[in-house]
Design a protein around this motif. Structure first.
Motif, PDB file in Angstrom:
ATOM      1  N   UNK A   1       0.826  -1.202   0.000  1.00  0.00           N
ATOM      2  CA  UNK A   1       0.000   0.000   0.000  1.00  0.00           C
ATOM      3  C   UNK A   1       0.863   1.256   0.000  1.00  0.00           C
ATOM      4  N   UNK A   2       2.045   1.164   0.612  1.00  0.00           N
ATOM      5  CA  UNK A   2       2.955   2.303   0.608  1.00  0.00           C
ATOM      6  C   UNK A   2       3.460   2.582  -0.803  1.00  0.00           C
ATOM      7  N   UNK A   3       3.816   1.525  -1.530  1.00  0.00           N
ATOM      8  CA  UNK A   3       4.292   1.729  -2.902  1.00  0.00           C
ATOM      9  C   UNK A   3       3.173   2.261  -3.789  1.00  0.00           C
ATOM     10  N   UNK A   4       1.925   1.836  -3.507  1.00  0.00           N
ATOM     11  CA  UNK A   4       0.789   2.342  -4.298  1.00  0.00           C
ATOM     12  C   UNK A   4       0.631   3.851  -4.119  1.00  0.00           C
ATOM     13  N   UNK A   5       0.647   4.294  -2.863  1.00  0.00           N
ATOM     14  CA  UNK A   5       0.477   5.730  -2.622  1.00  0.00           C
ATOM     15  C   UNK A   5       1.687   6.531  -3.100  1.00  0.00           C
ATOM     16  N   UNK A   6       2.884   5.942  -3.029  1.00  0.00           N
ATOM     17  CA  UNK A   6       4.058   6.628  -3.572  1.00  0.00           C
ATOM     18  C   UNK A   6       3.917   6.809  -5.078  1.00  0.00           C
ATOM     19  N   UNK A   7       3.454   5.748  -5.749  1.00  0.00           N
ATOM     20  CA  UNK A   7       3.247   5.844  -7.199  1.00  0.00           C
ATOM     21  C   UNK A   7       2.185   6.896  -7.518  1.00  0.00           C
ATOM     22  N   UNK A   8       1.104   6.894  -6.745  1.00  0.00           N
ATOM     23  CA  UNK A   8       0.038   7.888  -6.951  1.00  0.00           C
ATOM     24  C   UNK A   8       0.574   9.286  -6.707  1.00  0.00           C
ATOM     25  N   UNK A   9       1.457   9.424  -5.745  1.00  0.00           N
ATOM     26  CA  UNK A   9       2.081  10.722  -5.474  1.00  0.00           C
ATOM     27  C   UNK A   9       2.966  11.154  -6.635  1.00  0.00           C
ATOM     28  N   UNK A  10       3.690  10.200  -7.240  1.00  0.00           N
ATOM     29  CA  UNK A  10       4.622  10.527  -8.328  1.00  0.00           C
ATOM     30  C   UNK A  10       3.937  10.819  -9.650  1.00  0.00           C
ATOM     31  N   UNK A  11       2.640  10.446  -9.763  1.00  0.00           N
ATOM     32  CA  UNK A  11       1.931  10.623 -11.038  1.00  0.00           C
ATOM     33  C   UNK A  11       1.672  12.094 -11.331  1.00  0.00           C
ATOM     34  N   UNK A  12       1.709  12.930 -10.301  1.00  0.00           N
ATOM     35  CA  UNK A  12       1.403  14.361 -10.481  1.00  0.00           C
ATOM     36  C   UNK A  12       2.276  14.965 -11.571  1.00  0.00           C
ATOM     37  N   UNK A  13       1.666  15.865 -12.336  1.00  0.00           N
ATOM     38  CA  UNK A  13       2.403  16.508 -13.430  1.00  0.00           C
ATOM     39  C   UNK A  13       3.444  17.491 -12.903  1.00  0.00           C
ATOM     40  N   UNK A  14       3.144  18.133 -11.760  1.00  0.00           N
ATOM     41  CA  UNK A  14       4.046  19.167 -11.248  1.00  0.00           C
ATOM     42  C   UNK A  14       5.074  18.606 -10.267  1.00  0.00           C
ATOM     43  N   UNK A  15       5.163  17.279 -10.183  1.00  0.00           N
ATOM     44  CA  UNK A  15       6.121  16.700  -9.242  1.00  0.00           C
ATOM     45  C   UNK A  15       7.533  16.833  -9.805  1.00  0.00           C
ATOM     46  N   UNK A  16       8.471  17.219  -8.965  1.00  0.00           N
ATOM     47  CA  UNK A  16       9.852  17.424  -9.408  1.00  0.00           C
ATOM     48  C   UNK A  16      10.722  16.255  -8.960  1.00  0.00           C
ATOM     49  N   UNK A  17      10.604  15.893  -7.702  1.00  0.00           N
ATOM     50  CA  UNK A  17      11.443  14.835  -7.149  1.00  0.00           C
ATOM     51  C   UNK A  17      10.597  13.607  -6.853  1.00  0.00           C
ATOM     52  N   UNK A  18      10.780  12.556  -7.637  1.00  0.00           N
ATOM     53  CA  UNK A  18      10.052  11.320  -7.410  1.00  0.00           C
ATOM     54  C   UNK A  18      10.512  10.665  -6.105  1.00  0.00           C
ATOM     55  N   UNK A  19       9.592   9.898  -5.506  1.00  0.00           N
ATOM     56  CA  UNK A  19       9.921   9.100  -4.326  1.00  0.00           C
ATOM     57  C   UNK A  19      10.067   7.658  -4.779  1.00  0.00           C
ATOM     58  N   UNK A  20      11.122   6.997  -4.330  1.00  0.00           N
ATOM     59  CA  UNK A  20      11.361   5.603  -4.711  1.00  0.00           C
ATOM     60  C   UNK A  20      10.665   4.679  -3.723  1.00  0.00           C
ATOM     61  N   UNK A  21      10.231   3.503  -4.215  1.00  0.00           N
ATOM     62  CA  UNK A  21       9.581   2.522  -3.349  1.00  0.00           C
ATOM     63  C   UNK A  21       9.718   1.144  -3.973  1.00  0.00           C
ATOM     64  N   UNK A  22       9.606   0.133  -3.115  1.00  0.00           N
ATOM     65  CA  UNK A  22       9.692  -1.251  -3.568  1.00  0.00           C
ATOM     66  C   UNK A  22       8.408  -1.632  -4.307  1.00  0.00           C
ATOM     67  N   UNK A  23       8.524  -2.455  -5.341  1.00  0.00           N
ATOM     68  CA  UNK A  23       7.402  -2.951  -6.144  1.00  0.00           C
ATOM     69  C   UNK A  23       6.621  -1.828  -6.817  1.00  0.00           C
ATOM     70  N   UNK A  24       7.231  -0.696  -7.044  1.00  0.00           N
ATOM     71  CA  UNK A  24       6.490   0.441  -7.596  1.00  0.00           C
ATOM     72  C   UNK A  24       6.138   0.219  -9.059  1.00  0.00           C
ATOM     73  N   UNK A  25       6.820  -0.715  -9.722  1.00  0.00           N
ATOM     74  CA  UNK A  25       6.608  -0.912 -11.161  1.00  0.00           C
ATOM     75  C   UNK A  25       5.312  -1.643 -11.477  1.00  0.00           C
ATOM     76  N   UNK A  26       4.637  -2.221 -10.477  1.00  0.00           N
ATOM     77  CA  UNK A  26       3.435  -3.001 -10.782  1.00  0.00           C
ATOM     78  C   UNK A  26       2.209  -2.108 -10.985  1.00  0.00           C
ATOM     79  N   UNK A  27       2.310  -0.826 -10.619  1.00  0.00           N
ATOM     80  CA  UNK A  27       1.135   0.052 -10.688  1.00  0.00           C
ATOM     81  C   UNK A  27       1.076   0.752 -12.040  1.00  0.00           C
ATOM     82  N   UNK A  28      -0.115   1.130 -12.487  1.00  0.00           N
ATOM     83  CA  UNK A  28      -0.239   1.900 -13.741  1.00  0.00           C
ATOM     84  C   UNK A  28       0.531   3.203 -13.666  1.00  0.00           C
ATOM     85  N   UNK A  29       0.873   3.726 -14.832  1.00  0.00           N
ATOM     86  CA  UNK A  29       1.723   4.920 -14.883  1.00  0.00           C
ATOM     87  C   UNK A  29       0.937   6.206 -15.082  1.00  0.00           C
ATOM     88  N   UNK A  30      -0.373   6.114 -15.262  1.00  0.00           N
ATOM     89  CA  UNK A  30      -1.148   7.335 -15.525  1.00  0.00           C
ATOM     90  C   UNK A  30      -2.550   7.184 -14.961  1.00  0.00           C
TER      91      UNK A  30
END
Length: 993
Positions: free
Chosen positions: A771-800
């Motif tokens: 669930x942490x990686x899901x919310x991190x991915x959701x946080x990184x999806x923002x268009x105005x985000x500058x610094x992405x947050x890294x997380x384990x298993x983050x690649x399994x979530x949709x990108x948009x």
């Protein structure tokens, strides 16, 4: 073995193509020499070194005619060598203290495995499954020796080891040391995995109560003969060296105590076991004498263990009874047991054993802790201050200003506690008249200083007040109150005097209500309510305490009960039970709920089901706080009840939302993924949003870590969470007052709130990570985000996200922060979670905090940088962010050093950082951590150009070290770099931790 024989063997074994050719005459000669050697009073060299020689020769791989390396053959030569090693150990009487000091872990492991083999322990058999009492004495003793050594090795590995100063680098020696280190680590890993079995074997050995025998040189000779020549002597009760039952118990108790003491760092209750074993060892030594023991025990170390166990288990009843009041108070302050602290102060008001200065110093310390942000100590400060004030009053001193400040806003609870302290601080039967007058004056002045007549009546109707003040004094007090401030309108509505109310009735009702508030005994509560209803039928006694709170869904049903006594009793029992649950007093909560269940079963099936549901929630809490905290799985009956609650379809039963949440959390935390994904009924998934969310989570976790297989379930979970976090134009408010994050019409999951994510994912690491990686991915999806947050298993979530504007990213950001903070309370050593926390601080420009967590992530996965940090932890992205943090903190030398950590050294950034003259770090004292010659050469040039001679000499000294010579082998250069990385990161950690 003679030196000549050893030389011949070494020369023979060094030939690459031909197998060793050694005559059997030489082995017979070596065996004879060994026996002659061991018969000397003090053999030289030490016989223990012969074990290493024999086992090394026996374990040498062979080379066949095709130059292929083969495992050591099981031939007569190798069997004789192993037997010789066992004979040396038998000569030393299998003393583990001697063997452990001189033999490495791999060699001793090989020796004891050979002992198991020759003692006819079947290979591959779990020792815990073997009945020691049914085995021959020498076989049972071999198993005991092995498991004792396993436990001792685990304990010894937990102690810090002084690093040996390395000599000149020699590649073959370093490779040999590295191989031995890896082999030792692998053996330790296996021993730790089998530690629980070894403990059970040793615990079983304590129940044997019979003498055992250990192999001697003679019994080993008998075993080496043909089976027909042995005549069963080695399996009889008289073969070998006799070890008495007391000696075995003494040594086993000591070893078990050591392992229990080590495990006590993560489970405090285990210290009690350690204490029991150590004190049993002490008794056996006192009984038999240390000189009679076959196995020696370090009595100084044993005494240290016993003393440590006494301190660590000093909270037991026996210790607390023997302790002085000073040590009891110290223990309470240290452990945060403030309830007992107040009790000690209250008892001291009668005994007067503590000096006034000491009591005031304790109060000052509590005030300091409260001012540092611990709001829970405010109540403790008030209670201790009240105890001190009453003590001062009885000794004729003035009231302290602190008491006046704390009593500016009196409350019913404060008045109740004050009267309790006053009653407990004076014994009216034995007290002098002077003490009584002092207490009476204090209570009278307290009444005069209050404006709320309700509080005045509480004091004046108390039993202590009535006994201390005479009738005329009470009348005078009323007159004084009437003449007081005009804000108290006593003229228009006269105060009820003491004579207008029957004294006994008012006092009895007040005292019974007070007892009703304090009591947690269900039968005493029932008795008090019967007495109160016998005195008056007009009062609703469930309203007398504002702490008695029952959820609205239950309150409507309970208040519908027609009989007033039953209504009061059910309401109070449930309210007190819920309060005990909230403060984790599960024993009293169970008693209150059981009494309430027995009561409502007689007349209300609806309330009966309500109580069964609450008792289920109580059992979940009890398990999680007790056995579940140590990793013990819940009983199958509890799991079945949780499933039954989720599948329950009884109409018109009031349900609390928290029970469904905790049931789903319970199934997730104990990995009941099979039920959630395959067995849960479909209607339940469609109607219960918590079950739906739990099913999606369980399915996603079940299919991890394969990203391709888990993408379908991950996508479903992603869509649900996106809906939950969508912005609504019209917020819907739930029954409990909280606002939902989405429109109710958008999804059946619309009743879910953001806080649920913190409640559902309590302990299970994989669920938290998912669930942490899901919310991190959701946080990184923002268009105005500058610094992405890294997380384990983050690649399994949709990108948009199709409708990006609908997501409340502020709520997502807050959720990420709350989740990672909560996750670190569960496991503060998870390096992936620490990296997420560091990335969050980095994204919010808190660079010092970010560096703290980046360094902590590396430290926890590398034994404080004594091992290499895994590359998946310190990726290039993490290193670049650490570089940026140091740069923005003006620590430019640290920047240059960190540029070496990248896969490709960033010379441009390093040179630019070194050109900065306004650096806030230690600058040239960091040069010893640089291993890149190019950077050191640039430093030399830079300092020469600036005319900085001293700093140039430091750089030249660093570059002139032999281990940085470019002609060195690659392994030497890598070791030099690794050593500097370790020292630099340790220095950084000390700076930022």
């Amino acid at each position: 073995m003679s030196a000549e024989a050893a030389d011949r063997e070494a020369a023979t074994s060094s030939r690459p193509c031909t197998p060793p050719q050694t005559s059997w005459f030489e082995f017979v000669l070596e065996e004879a020499l060994l026996e002659q050697h061991l018969q000397k009073p003090s053999p030289d060299p030490p016989p223990v070194q012969l074990i290493v020689q024999f086992l090394e020769q026996a374990s040498k791989p062979s080379v066949n005619e095709q130059n292929q390396v083969q495992p050591p053959p099981d031939n007569k030569r190798n069997r004789i060598l192993k037997l010789l090693a066992l004979k040396v150990a038998a000569h030393l009487k299998w003393d583990l203290d001697v063997l452990e000091k001189s033999l490495s872990v791999p060699v001793l492991n090989m020796l004891l495995n050979e002992l198991l083999c020759i003692s006819k322990v079947p290979p591959g058999t779990k020792h815990v499954d073997v009945d020691l009492s049914s085995l021959p004495p020498t076989t049972a003793m071999a198993i005991l020796l092995y498991n004792r050594w396993a436990i001792r090795t685990i304990v010894q590995s937990s102690f810090p080891v002084k690093q040996v100063k390395p000599g000149p680098p020699q590649l073959n020696v370093m490779n040999q040391m590295q191989q031995e280190k890896e082999l030792t680590e692998n053996i330790l890993k296996v021993l730790k995995e089998q530690a629980a079995d070894s403990i059970l074997v040793l615990e079983g050995a304590l129940k044997l109560n019979k003498d055992l025998y250990v192999h001697t040189i003679r019994t080993l000779d008998l075993l080496a003969m043909e089976p027909g020549m042995v005549n069963g002597e080695t399996e009889s009760s008289t073969a070998g060296l006799k070890i008495s039952a007391e000696e075995i118990q003494c040594q086993v108790c000591y070893d078990l105590g050591a392992i229990y003491f080590q495990q006590g760092s993560t489970n405090v209750a285990v210290h009690e076991k350690a204490k029991e074993k150590f004190f049993k060892t002490k008794e056996l030594i006192a009984k038999n004498g240390s000189s009679s023991l076959h196995f020696t025990i370090d009595e100084e170390r044993l005494a240290g263990y016993c003393q440590a166990c006494e301190v660590l288990t000093s909270s037991s009843d026996d210790a607390s009874q023997q302790a002085t009041p000073y040590s009891q108070i110290h223990s309470c302050m240290k452990s945060g047991n403030y309830q007992d602290l107040v009790k000690i102060f209250l008892e001291d008001n009668l005994t007067l054993s503590l000096p006034e200065q000491f009591r005031q110093s304790v109060l000052r310390e509590l005030f300091q802790k409260a001012q540092q942000g611990n709001d829970a100590l405010d109540e403790v400060c008030f209670k201790v201050c009240v105890c001190n004030t009453v003590r001062d009053i009885l000794q004729g001193q003035t009231i302290d200003i602190q008491f006046c400040q704390l009593f500016l806003k009196p409350s019913k609870e404060k008045i109740d506690f004050l009267l309790e302290v006053c009653s407990g601080s004076i014994n009216l039967e034995n007290a002098s008249e002077a003490l009584k007058r002092k207490m009476a004056a204090f209570l009278k002045n307290l009444c005069l200083g209050m404006e709320d007549l309700q509080f005045v009546f509480m004091i004046s109707s108390h039993e202590l007040f009535i006994k201390l003040l005479k009738d005329d004094e009470r009348k005078l007090l009323i007159d004084q109150m009437r003449k007081r401030s005009p804000r108290i309108n006593l003229c228009t509505k006269p105060v009820t005097s003491f004579y207008d109310i029957p004294a006994s009735a008012s006092v009895n009702i007040g005292q019974l209500e007070h007892q009703l508030i304090l009591s947690v005994d269900p039968w005493r509560i029932r008795q008090i309510l019967i007495e109160l209803h016998g005195m008056t039928s007009e009062r609703q006694f469930w309203t007398i305490s504002n702490k008695w709170e029952v959820p609205n869904v239950y309150g409507n049903v309970i208040l519908g009960i027609k009989d007033s006594l039953t209504r009061d009793l059910v309401y109070i029992l449930m309210a007190k039970g819920l309060h005990c649950c909230a403060i984790k007093d599960f024993v009293h909560a169970k008693q209150l709920f059981a009494a309430c269940l027995e009561l409502v079963t007689e007349f209300s099936p609806k309330l009966r089901q309500v109580m069964l549901n609450e008792m289920l929630l109580l059992d979940i809490y009890t398990h999680e706080a007790g056995a579940g905290a140590s990793g013990e799985r819940p009983p199958s009956d509890l799991i079945s009840r949780v499933r039954g609650y989720l599948e329950m379809r009884v109409p018109d039963i009031p349900l609390r939302q928290v029970i469904a949440e905790e049931c789903v959390a319970f199934l997730l935390n104990w990995c009941e993924n099979e039920y959630l994904t395959m067995q849960v009924p479909l209607p339940l998934v469609q109607t219960n949003p918590y079950v739906k969310l739990g099913q999606l989570l369980a399915a996603t976790c079940k299919e991890l870590p394969g990203p391709k297989e888990s993408r379908r379930t991950a996508k479903d979970l992603w869509e649900v969470v996106v809906q939950i976090c969508s912005v609504s134009n019209q917020h819907k408010r739930g029954n409990d007052g909280r606002v939902s994050l989405i429109k109710h019409r958008e999804s059946t999951l619309g009743i879910m709130y953001r806080y649920v994510f913190l409640k559902l994912f309590l302990k299970e690491p994989l669920v938290l990570t998912t669930i942490l990686s899901l919310f991190v991915k959701l946080h990184n999806v923002r268009e105005d985000i500058v610094n992405d947050i890294a997380a384990e298993h983050i690649s399994i979530w949709p990108s948009s996200i199709p409708n990006l504007q609908s997501v409340d990213f502020e709520a997502v950001a807050v959720t990420v922060k709350e989740l990672v903070s909560y996750a670190l309370t569960i496991n503060a050593n998870n390096h992936f979670w620490l990296i997420i926390q560091a990335d969050i601080y980095f994204a919010t420009n808190q660079y010092s905090a970010a560096l703290h967590y980046y360094l902590q992530a590396g430290a926890v996965c590398s034994d404080f940088f004594n091992k290499m940090v895994p590359p998946d932890v310190y990726t290039d992205q993490v290193i670049k962010r650490m570089i940026k943090c140091c740069s923005l903190l003006n620590c430019h030398t640290q920047v240059a050093i960190l540029c070496q950590f990248l896969r490709e050294v960033d010379y441009k950034t390093a040179f630019k950082a070194l050109q900065e003259q306004n650096s806030h770090d230690a600058m040239d004292s960091y040069y010893e951590y640089i291993w890149d010659v190019t950077i050191l050469e640039y430093l030399t040039y830079l300092h020469h150009k600036r005319g900085e001679t001293d700093k140039r000499q430091i750089a030249i000294k660093a570059i002139g070290q032999t281990e940085l010579n470019a002609s060195n082998p690659e392994e030497v250069l890598q070791l030099a770099a690794q050593r500097r990385k370790k020292k630099f990161l340790q220095a950084m950690a000390k700076l930022y931790f």
